[in-house]
Write a protein that holds these residues in place. Structure first.
Motif, PDB file in Angstrom:
ATOM      1  N   ILE A  26      36.828  34.614  29.831  1.00 53.25           N
ATOM      2  CA  ILE A  26      37.881  34.705  30.728  1.00 53.25           C
ATOM      3  C   ILE A  26      38.072  36.302  30.960  1.00 53.25           C
ATOM      4  CG2 ILE A  26      40.377  35.108  30.104  1.00 53.25           C
ATOM      5  CD1 ILE A  26      40.033  32.547  28.123  1.00 53.25           C
ATOM      6  N   PHE A  27      37.610  37.499  30.108  1.00 53.75           N
ATOM      7  CA  PHE A  27      37.646  38.744  30.709  1.00 53.75           C
ATOM      8  C   PHE A  27      36.610  38.811  31.930  1.00 53.75           C
ATOM      9  CE2 PHE A  27      35.473  42.605  30.685  1.00 53.75           C
ATOM     10  CZ  PHE A  27      36.354  43.478  30.617  1.00 53.75           C
ATOM     11  N   ASP A  28      35.457  38.201  31.823  1.00 52.52           N
ATOM     12  CA  ASP A  28      34.761  38.018  32.976  1.00 52.52           C
ATOM     13  C   ASP A  28      35.412  37.621  34.274  1.00 52.52           C
ATOM     14  OD1 ASP A  28      32.657  39.345  31.440  1.00 52.52           O
ATOM     15  OD2 ASP A  28      31.589  38.074  31.291  1.00 52.52           O
ATOM     16  N   TYR A  29      35.849  36.533  34.074  1.00 51.49           N
ATOM     17  CA  TYR A  29      36.525  36.002  35.116  1.00 51.49           C
ATOM     18  C   TYR A  29      37.746  36.862  35.799  1.00 51.49           C
ATOM     19  CZ  TYR A  29      39.195  32.336  37.618  1.00 51.49           C
ATOM     20  OH  TYR A  29      39.985  31.393  38.549  1.00 51.49           O
ATOM     21  N   TYR A  30      38.237  37.616  35.085  1.00 55.08           N
ATOM     22  CA  TYR A  30      39.429  38.466  35.677  1.00 55.08           C
ATOM     23  C   TYR A  30      38.617  39.858  36.158  1.00 55.08           C
ATOM     24  CZ  TYR A  30      43.078  35.483  34.429  1.00 55.08           C
ATOM     25  OH  TYR A  30      43.938  34.247  34.300  1.00 55.08           O
ATOM     26  N   SER A  31      37.863  40.361  35.504  1.00 51.77           N
ATOM     27  CA  SER A  31      37.210  41.575  35.835  1.00 51.77           C
ATOM     28  C   SER A  31      36.186  41.780  36.667  1.00 51.77           C
ATOM     29  CB  SER A  31      36.703  42.170  34.224  1.00 51.77           C
ATOM     30  OG  SER A  31      37.880  42.325  33.172  1.00 51.77           O
ATOM     31  N   LEU A  32      35.163  40.689  36.722  1.00 51.28           N
ATOM     32  CA  LEU A  32      34.099  40.879  37.439  1.00 51.28           C
ATOM     33  C   LEU A  32      34.174  40.134  39.028  1.00 51.28           C
ATOM     34  CD1 LEU A  32      31.470  39.989  34.589  1.00 51.28           C
ATOM     35  CD2 LEU A  32      32.324  42.378  35.588  1.00 51.28           C
ATOM     36  N   ARG A  33      35.327  39.665  39.350  1.00 51.69           N
ATOM     37  CA  ARG A  33      35.702  39.235  40.611  1.00 51.69           C
ATOM     38  C   ARG A  33      35.538  40.446  41.540  1.00 51.69           C
ATOM     39  NH1 ARG A  33      40.453  35.580  41.248  1.00 51.69           N
ATOM     40  NH2 ARG A  33      39.356  35.222  43.160  1.00 51.69           N
ATOM     41  N   LYS A  34      34.629  39.976  42.818  1.00 53.42           N
ATOM     42  CA  LYS A  34      34.585  40.879  43.676  1.00 53.42           C
ATOM     43  C   LYS A  34      35.325  40.598  44.789  1.00 53.42           C
ATOM     44  CE  LYS A  34      30.473  43.044  42.073  1.00 53.42           C
ATOM     45  NZ  LYS A  34      30.868  43.594  40.570  1.00 53.42           N
ATOM     46  N   ASP A  35      35.589  39.315  44.951  1.00 60.24           N
ATOM     47  CA  ASP A  35      36.308  38.908  46.334  1.00 60.24           C
ATOM     48  C   ASP A  35      37.894  38.832  46.027  1.00 60.24           C
ATOM     49  OD1 ASP A  35      35.921  36.844  44.296  1.00 60.24           O
ATOM     50  OD2 ASP A  35      36.016  35.275  45.775  1.00 60.24           O
ATOM     51  N   VAL A  36      38.481  40.168  45.864  1.00 60.05           N
ATOM     52  CA  VAL A  36      39.899  40.000  45.488  1.00 60.05           C
ATOM     53  C   VAL A  36      40.572  40.058  46.795  1.00 60.05           C
ATOM     54  CG1 VAL A  36      41.452  41.345  44.209  1.00 60.05           C
ATOM     55  CG2 VAL A  36      39.204  41.081  43.222  1.00 60.05           C
ATOM     56  N   SER A  37      41.469  39.316  47.049  1.00 54.50           N
ATOM     57  CA  SER A  37      42.453  39.359  48.280  1.00 54.50           C
ATOM     58  C   SER A  37      43.609  40.055  47.946  1.00 54.50           C
ATOM     59  CB  SER A  37      42.552  37.877  48.779  1.00 54.50           C
ATOM     60  OG  SER A  37      43.503  37.281  47.769  1.00 54.50           O
ATOM     61  N   LEU A  38      44.358  40.238  49.186  1.00 53.41           N
ATOM     62  CA  LEU A  38      45.771  40.815  49.085  1.00 53.41           C
ATOM     63  C   LEU A  38      46.642  40.035  47.846  1.00 53.41           C
ATOM     64  CD1 LEU A  38      46.336  42.009  52.752  1.00 53.41           C
ATOM     65  CD2 LEU A  38      45.960  43.329  50.834  1.00 53.41           C
ATOM     66  N   PHE A  39      46.432  38.610  48.242  1.00 56.39           N
ATOM     67  CA  PHE A  39      47.191  37.638  47.421  1.00 56.39           C
ATOM     68  C   PHE A  39      46.989  38.015  45.764  1.00 56.39           C
ATOM     69  CE2 PHE A  39      47.888  33.710  44.939  1.00 56.39           C
ATOM     70  CZ  PHE A  39      49.433  33.637  45.067  1.00 56.39           C
ATOM     71  N   ASP A  40      45.648  38.306  45.589  1.00 57.32           N
ATOM     72  CA  ASP A  40      45.081  38.307  44.273  1.00 57.32           C
ATOM     73  C   ASP A  40      45.625  39.674  43.705  1.00 57.32           C
ATOM     74  OD1 ASP A  40      43.458  36.101  43.888  1.00 57.32           O
ATOM     75  OD2 ASP A  40      41.855  36.830  44.958  1.00 57.32           O
ATOM     76  N   LYS A  41      45.501  40.848  44.271  1.00 65.53           N
ATOM     77  CA  LYS A  41      46.200  41.821  43.995  1.00 65.53           C
ATOM     78  C   LYS A  41      47.395  41.867  43.698  1.00 65.53           C
ATOM     79  CE  LYS A  41      42.647  44.672  46.390  1.00 65.53           C
ATOM     80  NZ  LYS A  41      42.442  45.777  47.644  1.00 65.53           N
ATOM     81  N   PHE A  42      48.249  41.222  44.380  1.00 69.02           N
ATOM     82  CA  PHE A  42      49.689  41.108  44.300  1.00 69.02           C
ATOM     83  C   PHE A  42      50.084  40.239  43.274  1.00 69.02           C
ATOM     84  CE2 PHE A  42      53.601  38.605  44.964  1.00 69.02           C
ATOM     85  CZ  PHE A  42      54.565  39.521  45.219  1.00 69.02           C
TER      86      PHE A  42
END
Length: 134
Positions: A26-42
Motif C-alpha cells: 500500500i505504501f509503495d502504491y501511493y509513494s512510488l507512482r510516477k504518473d501523477v496527474s493533476l487530479f491525483d495531486k488534488f
C-alpha cells in the motif's frame, strides 16, 4: 515442545508477515507512482480532499449527486469545517474535476458529482489497489 503449541505461533508469524507485506505494498502504491496527474495531486492534497472525492465517487450515474448541505451533514464536523468543504467543492469545480448542477427542486442549491473522467480514475484506483488482494 509439542507441535500443537508451535503451530499457532508459526501461523501468527506468517499472518503478521503477510500484513506487513500488504502495508508495504500500500505504501509503495501511493509513494512510488510516477504518473501523477493533476487530479491525483488534488485527490492527495489532504485527507478531506480524499474523503470528499470518495463520497462524490460513490454517486451512481443516474443520480444528480450530493448537495453542499448533504455533504456537510454526512462529513464529520471534527474533520472539516463547512468552509473547508465548500473550498474543496469550489476548487474541484474550477479544475473540472467535479460537475456542479442546479438542483431541480430548489434552484438555490447545487449538486456535485465527479466528472466521468475523474469517476473512471477513482474506479481504476479502487480496482488496482493492493487491499483488493486480501
Amino acid at each position: 515442545m509439542s507441535f500443537m503449541l508451535v503451530l499457532p505461533s508459526i501461523i501468527g508469524i506468517f499472518l503478521m508477515n503477510k500484513k506487513n507485506q500488504i502495508l508495504k505494498e500500500i505504501f509503495d502504491y501511493y509513494s512510488l507512482r510516477k504518473d501523477v496527474s493533476l487530479f491525483d495531486k488534488f485527490w492527495r492534497k489532504s485527507h478531506n480532499h480524499f474523503q470528499i472525492i470518495l463520497l462524490l465517487g460513490s454517486t451512481p450515474h443516474d443520480v444528480v449527486g450530493y448537495a453542499y448541505e448533504e455533504i456537510c451533514e454526512l462529513y464529520p464536523h471534527k474533520d472539516a469545517s463547512r468552509t473547508t468543504i465548500l473550498s474543496i467543492l469550489k476548487e474541484g469545480t474550477e479544475k473540472n474535476f467535479f460537475f456542479k448542477s442546479e438542483n431541480t427542486t430548489d434552484h438555490r442549491k447545487h449538486n456535485y458529482m465527479l466528472t466521468d473522467e475523474c469517476k473512471k480514475k477513482v474506479i481504476d484506483w479502487l480496482e488496482k489497489h493492493p487491499i483488493r488482494n486480501l
